[in-house]
Design a protein around this motif. Structure first.
Motif, PDB file in Angstrom:
ATOM      1  N   ALA A  15     -23.818 -43.132   7.651  1.00  0.00           N
ATOM      2  CA  ALA A  15     -24.692 -42.001   7.948  1.00  0.00           C
ATOM      3  C   ALA A  15     -24.024 -41.001   8.878  1.00  0.00           C
ATOM      4  O   ALA A  15     -23.258 -41.352   9.762  1.00  0.00           O
ATOM      5  CB  ALA A  15     -25.987 -42.501   8.573  1.00  0.00           C
ATOM      6  N   TYR A  16     -24.330 -39.757   8.619  1.00  0.00           N
ATOM      7  CA  TYR A  16     -23.935 -38.698   9.548  1.00  0.00           C
ATOM      8  C   TYR A  16     -25.239 -38.030   9.943  1.00  0.00           C
ATOM      9  O   TYR A  16     -25.692 -37.088   9.313  1.00  0.00           O
ATOM     10  CB  TYR A  16     -22.978 -37.719   8.869  1.00  0.00           C
ATOM     11  CG  TYR A  16     -22.437 -36.666   9.798  1.00  0.00           C
ATOM     12  CD1 TYR A  16     -22.718 -35.331   9.611  1.00  0.00           C
ATOM     13  CD2 TYR A  16     -21.647 -37.021  10.895  1.00  0.00           C
ATOM     14  CE1 TYR A  16     -22.227 -34.372  10.475  1.00  0.00           C
ATOM     15  CE2 TYR A  16     -21.159 -36.072  11.761  1.00  0.00           C
ATOM     16  CZ  TYR A  16     -21.447 -34.744  11.547  1.00  0.00           C
ATOM     17  OH  TYR A  16     -20.958 -33.791  12.406  1.00  0.00           O
ATOM     18  N   ARG A  17     -25.862 -38.588  10.977  1.00  0.00           N
ATOM     19  CA  ARG A  17     -27.223 -38.194  11.305  1.00  0.00           C
ATOM     20  C   ARG A  17     -27.289 -36.801  11.916  1.00  0.00           C
ATOM     21  O   ARG A  17     -26.365 -36.350  12.591  1.00  0.00           O
ATOM     22  CB  ARG A  17     -27.849 -39.182  12.294  1.00  0.00           C
ATOM     23  CG  ARG A  17     -27.903 -40.601  11.784  1.00  0.00           C
ATOM     24  CD  ARG A  17     -28.510 -41.520  12.815  1.00  0.00           C
ATOM     25  NE  ARG A  17     -28.185 -42.905  12.551  1.00  0.00           N
ATOM     26  CZ  ARG A  17     -29.049 -43.793  12.083  1.00  0.00           C
ATOM     27  NH1 ARG A  17     -30.286 -43.432  11.821  1.00  0.00           N
ATOM     28  NH2 ARG A  17     -28.666 -45.041  11.878  1.00  0.00           N
ATOM     29  N   TYR A  18     -28.398 -36.147  11.698  1.00  0.00           N
ATOM     30  CA  TYR A  18     -28.681 -34.900  12.401  1.00  0.00           C
ATOM     31  C   TYR A  18     -28.710 -35.191  13.886  1.00  0.00           C
ATOM     32  O   TYR A  18     -29.264 -36.199  14.324  1.00  0.00           O
ATOM     33  CB  TYR A  18     -30.025 -34.354  11.898  1.00  0.00           C
ATOM     34  CG  TYR A  18     -30.604 -33.254  12.735  1.00  0.00           C
ATOM     35  CD1 TYR A  18     -31.822 -33.427  13.380  1.00  0.00           C
ATOM     36  CD2 TYR A  18     -29.968 -32.033  12.867  1.00  0.00           C
ATOM     37  CE1 TYR A  18     -32.376 -32.422  14.137  1.00  0.00           C
ATOM     38  CE2 TYR A  18     -30.523 -31.020  13.628  1.00  0.00           C
ATOM     39  CZ  TYR A  18     -31.725 -31.214  14.266  1.00  0.00           C
ATOM     40  OH  TYR A  18     -32.272 -30.227  15.025  1.00  0.00           O
ATOM     41  N   THR A  78     -31.117 -43.348   7.992  1.00  0.00           N
ATOM     42  CA  THR A  78     -30.882 -41.928   7.761  1.00  0.00           C
ATOM     43  C   THR A  78     -31.518 -41.004   8.791  1.00  0.00           C
ATOM     44  O   THR A  78     -30.985 -39.928   9.043  1.00  0.00           O
ATOM     45  CB  THR A  78     -31.373 -41.475   6.365  1.00  0.00           C
ATOM     46  OG1 THR A  78     -32.783 -41.660   6.283  1.00  0.00           O
ATOM     47  CG2 THR A  78     -30.692 -42.235   5.260  1.00  0.00           C
ATOM     48  N   ARG A  79     -32.629 -41.387   9.378  1.00  0.00           N
ATOM     49  CA  ARG A  79     -33.309 -40.474  10.288  1.00  0.00           C
ATOM     50  C   ARG A  79     -32.487 -40.249  11.558  1.00  0.00           C
ATOM     51  O   ARG A  79     -31.762 -41.122  12.005  1.00  0.00           O
ATOM     52  CB  ARG A  79     -34.703 -41.014  10.660  1.00  0.00           C
ATOM     53  CG  ARG A  79     -35.678 -41.043   9.499  1.00  0.00           C
ATOM     54  CD  ARG A  79     -35.938 -39.666   8.954  1.00  0.00           C
ATOM     55  NE  ARG A  79     -36.879 -39.640   7.853  1.00  0.00           N
ATOM     56  CZ  ARG A  79     -36.960 -38.662   6.953  1.00  0.00           C
ATOM     57  NH1 ARG A  79     -36.147 -37.647   7.025  1.00  0.00           N
ATOM     58  NH2 ARG A  79     -37.861 -38.711   6.000  1.00  0.00           N
ATOM     59  N   SER A  80     -32.679 -39.075  12.146  1.00  0.00           N
ATOM     60  CA  SER A  80     -31.942 -38.748  13.364  1.00  0.00           C
ATOM     61  C   SER A  80     -32.492 -39.557  14.524  1.00  0.00           C
ATOM     62  O   SER A  80     -33.605 -40.089  14.463  1.00  0.00           O
ATOM     63  CB  SER A  80     -32.090 -37.267  13.670  1.00  0.00           C
ATOM     64  OG  SER A  80     -33.404 -37.015  14.126  1.00  0.00           O
ATOM     65  N   GLU A  87     -28.423 -36.859   3.931  1.00  0.00           N
ATOM     66  CA  GLU A  87     -28.784 -38.215   3.494  1.00  0.00           C
ATOM     67  C   GLU A  87     -30.271 -38.470   3.669  1.00  0.00           C
ATOM     68  O   GLU A  87     -30.915 -39.095   2.821  1.00  0.00           O
ATOM     69  CB  GLU A  87     -28.084 -39.301   4.322  1.00  0.00           C
ATOM     70  CG  GLU A  87     -26.611 -39.246   4.413  1.00  0.00           C
ATOM     71  CD  GLU A  87     -26.113 -38.405   5.555  1.00  0.00           C
ATOM     72  OE1 GLU A  87     -26.110 -37.178   5.392  1.00  0.00           O
ATOM     73  OE2 GLU A  87     -25.729 -38.967   6.579  1.00  0.00           O
ATOM     74  N   GLN A 111     -27.232 -29.732   8.119  1.00  0.00           N
ATOM     75  CA  GLN A 111     -27.946 -30.022   9.368  1.00  0.00           C
ATOM     76  C   GLN A 111     -28.230 -28.747  10.139  1.00  0.00           C
ATOM     77  O   GLN A 111     -29.306 -28.584  10.705  1.00  0.00           O
ATOM     78  CB  GLN A 111     -27.120 -30.973  10.235  1.00  0.00           C
ATOM     79  CG  GLN A 111     -27.086 -32.376   9.680  1.00  0.00           C
ATOM     80  CD  GLN A 111     -26.315 -33.325  10.573  1.00  0.00           C
ATOM     81  OE1 GLN A 111     -25.938 -32.983  11.695  1.00  0.00           O
ATOM     82  NE2 GLN A 111     -26.084 -34.515  10.096  1.00  0.00           N
TER      83      GLN A 111
END
Lengths: 368, 314
Positions: free
Chosen positions: B155-158, B195-197, A187, A179
């Motif tokens: 998920a580990y989103r941005y 998945t998207r931030s 992902e 990131q």
């Protein structure tokens, strides 16, 4: 690199034909290992000493089939033939596959084959890559490898490797690094760029944050081993491929590693053969199972593949990747696994198949 | 934003522990004392109190509370006293184990928390339940919901502000296409939503409105009984307007026959230190009645007291 060295004059035209596969063109010429044939050099009738010199130089430049470049030999080559361009020209004319008199005839030169330049670039870069990767933070390494694989559409082996052989916190660290470097989550990019059947498995594997405790439920292991077996059995007739099977993806992407190893063990007990064998049709799935079950065994296979004659660019790059990334974790286990599987010490195999500073770097990383 | 009120001069941790211990002594329990302390301490202070209490009295504060108080009051006090990450883990585990399509806690935890908070909840889940949250969700949720919820919680989103506007346009188009075909559980919808931030999703939803003239949620109301559609709408609302989303949850919990205390407790305890003030404002705006009054009307005794205290009453 044997094929470079055993080519005769006629083959240089084949070198310029369009590639049939993504692998470098020249690899089409799978000439058998035989003695290097100085026949073309004999045409110029150089003295025997000249033929030897040529051989040494050829070896230095072409790496004799191993990985890396023999810097010492190259340096001594560069010091040779000072003010003797005709000798260098003879060398070029005798070094078919790398220099092509016919292709450069219009300009009156023996021009460098582009393939060869790329090959040299890759071989020279191995030492640099090993050093830079060694210095980099492991999370940044993993993030960069993942990004490279996704954006060059290489096979997803690296993704599976990173997702399944790193500890939960290291995988998370790699995702964080990703990131920071690329302003998107791993992902996201995997889901967006992988559009084949492996997509749901890969997204699941890279998103995992597995429980790391030793708690294992034998009942659950039995239940899931049976579920996996059922999925394998019904795969040929099913609408979707085995790698898309929800059960399979769920088990592999969410269970803790100790739990999975128990499941694999039960599978072996119930069916008399390891799960990997039943996954031959799904390489991505099989790799995931191997990585989850026993990383040292998996890694020793990857290393061995890098040494084989028909190793492609990714297979060769894997050598640096594996040795640098595992130096601090399970290198000893990998050495044991390698010895068990291939009957040779890892250090010996590396010494035999690599050259120059690259070889020294790898041996230093492997340690005693 | 938060409604939690902490006194300007907070008593020492040792004194708080002593007072709490006194509250448990003897025959009854001094619920008002418990509320006056715990409902006016922030997460760090509560953590310190729990640690000190265990040191001094050799017993977990939460265990002691569980022995002394019961029912919805107990649930509210315990959920409140827990660390935010542990609270989310407990709520997630509760819902995963007896999951049903109308469940909201998992979605809220996955979408109305920052990625760091969601991750902290997953860590707390490991510690507490010796399994991963994804495992349990995957094992207990079925069908299309599983396809949606497992990636949602994994998920580990941005977390940053970078947005790719052309991607937002193209993904808005994709969403519209799939919704048009009523392919609500299509992989693409799930991929984009899970998945998207947050920044990217907001840009995508904005683009949707620009391109198609109305908000995306409007197109997701085809079947009022479809719980999957409802879940999709919840996901979107948690990203775009969490305060109005939570206002609705509270409104529905208080309204109608009876009160959904679980939902009420969940929202108030999880948002008191976040944005309960905004939720109160939204409630007042929507219902013309202050939230404290509505809560007081629908709840009684100690349960009412702690909720009202957390809502910021004096």
């Amino acid at each position: 690199m044997q094929q470079f060295l055993t080519q005769t004059g006629s083959n240089s035209s084949a070198a310029t034909s369009p590639p049939a596969s993504p692998q470098p063109r020249l690899r089409q010429q799978q000439a058998p290992r035989k003695e290097r044939d100085p026949q073309n050099k004999e045409k110029e009738a150089p003295p025997a000493a000249m033929a030897d010199e040529h051989q040494d130089l050829t070896r230095a430049f072409a790496g004799l089939g191993g990985l890396g470049v023999d810097e010492t030999a190259l340096v001594s080559a560069l010091g040779r033939w000072r003010r003797q361009p005709e000798k260098r020209a003879q060398f070029r004319r005798g070094f078919l596959g790398f220099f092509s008199a016919s292709a450069g005839a219009v300009a009156g030169i023996e021009r460098c084959e582009d393939e060869y330049l790329l090959h040299l670039k890759a071989e020279f870069a191995r030492f640099k890559d090993a050093a830079v990767l060694w210095a980099m933070h492991p999370w940044e390494r993993d993030a960069r490898w993942a990004h490279h694989v996704l954006h060059k559409a290489h096979p997803p082996q690296v993704l599976v490797e990173v997702a399944c052989t790193r500890a939960a916190d290291d995988l998370l660290g790699a995702r964080r690094a990703y990131q920071a470097l690329y302003h998107r989550s791993l992902e996201e990019d995997v889901a967006y760029r992988v559009r084949d059947a492996n997509a749901s498995l890969l997204v699941g594997l890279v998103s995992a944050y597995r429980y790391e405790g030793a708690c294992v439920s034998e009942d659950l292991a039995t239940e899931e081993a049976k579920a996996l077996a059922a999925a394998v059995r019904s795969a040929p007739a099913a609408a979707t491929k085995l790698v898309q099977n929800e059960q399979v993806v769920r088990v592999l992407a969410t269970r803790s590693k100790p739990q999975l190893r128990a499941t694999f063990r039960v599978y072996m007990e119930l069916h008399g053969k390891p799960l990997e064998e039943d996954l031959a049709a799904e390489p991505c799935l099989r790799e995931a199972v191997k990585c989850l079950d026993s990383p040292p065994k998996y890694f020793s296979e990857v290393i061995s593949r890098a040494f084989s004659d028909d190793a492609d660019r990714q297979a060769k790059a894997a050598l640096t990747r594996v040795l640098v990334s595992r130096a601090d974790t399970d290198m000893e286990d990998i050495k044991d696994a390698y010895a068990r599987q291939y009957g040779a010490k890892l250090a010996d195999a590396v010494a035999k198949n690599t050259h120059g500073h690259y070889k020294d770097a790898l041996l230093a990383i492997i340690g005693k | 934003m938060a409604t939690l009120t902490v006194p300007s001069s907070v008593p020492a941790v040792a004194e708080d522990c002593e007072q709490l211990h006194k509250a448990f002594e003897g025959w009854g329990t001094n619920e008002k004392l418990i509320i006056s302390i715990l409902a006016h301490r922030n997460a760090a202070q509560r953590r310190a109190i729990r640690r000190a209490y265990a040191d001094v009295y050799g017993k977990e504060l939460l265990r002691a509370l569980g022995d002394e108080i019961h029912g919805k009051f107990e649930r509210a006090v315990i959920l409140w006293t827990l660390d935010p990450a542990e609270r989310d883990a407990v709520l997630a585990n509760e819902e995963a184990k007896k999951w049903h399509p109308g469940g909201r806690a998992l979605v809220e935890i996955a979408c109305a928390r920052t990625p760091a908070q969601l991750f902290a909840a997953k860590q707390a889940y490991h510690d507490r339940f010796k399994r991963s949250l994804e495992e349990d969700v995957a094992a207990h949720v079925t069908g299309d919901f599983r396809k949606l919820l497992v990636p949602l919680v994994s998920a580990y989103r941005y977390d940053g502000p970078e947005v790719n506007t052309s991607l937002a346009h193209s993904e808005a188009k994709i969403l519209h296409e799939k919704i048009d075909k009523k392919a609500y559980s299509d992989e693409e919808i799930i991929r984009i939503l899970t998945t998207r931030s947050k920044a990217q999703l907001l840009a995508t939803f904005n683009s949707y409105k620009d391109q198609f003239g109305h908000a995306i949620n409007k197109d997701l109301k085809a079947d009022p009984k479809d719980e999957f559609l409802a879940t999709l709408r919840v996901i979107i609302r948690c990203f775009t307007c969490p305060d109005r989303y939570f206002e609705k949850v509270i409104r529905l919990a208080l309204g109608g026959v009876g009160t959904d205390e679980d939902a009420l407790t969940r929202v108030i305890t999880t948002r008191a230190e976040v944005d309960l003030k905004l939720i109160k404002e939204a409630y007042q705006k929507r219902n013309s009645v202050p939230l404290e009054r509505a809560v007081a009307k629908d709840t009684t005794r100690d349960y009412e007291d702690i909720l009202v205290a957390l809502l910021g009453a004096e």
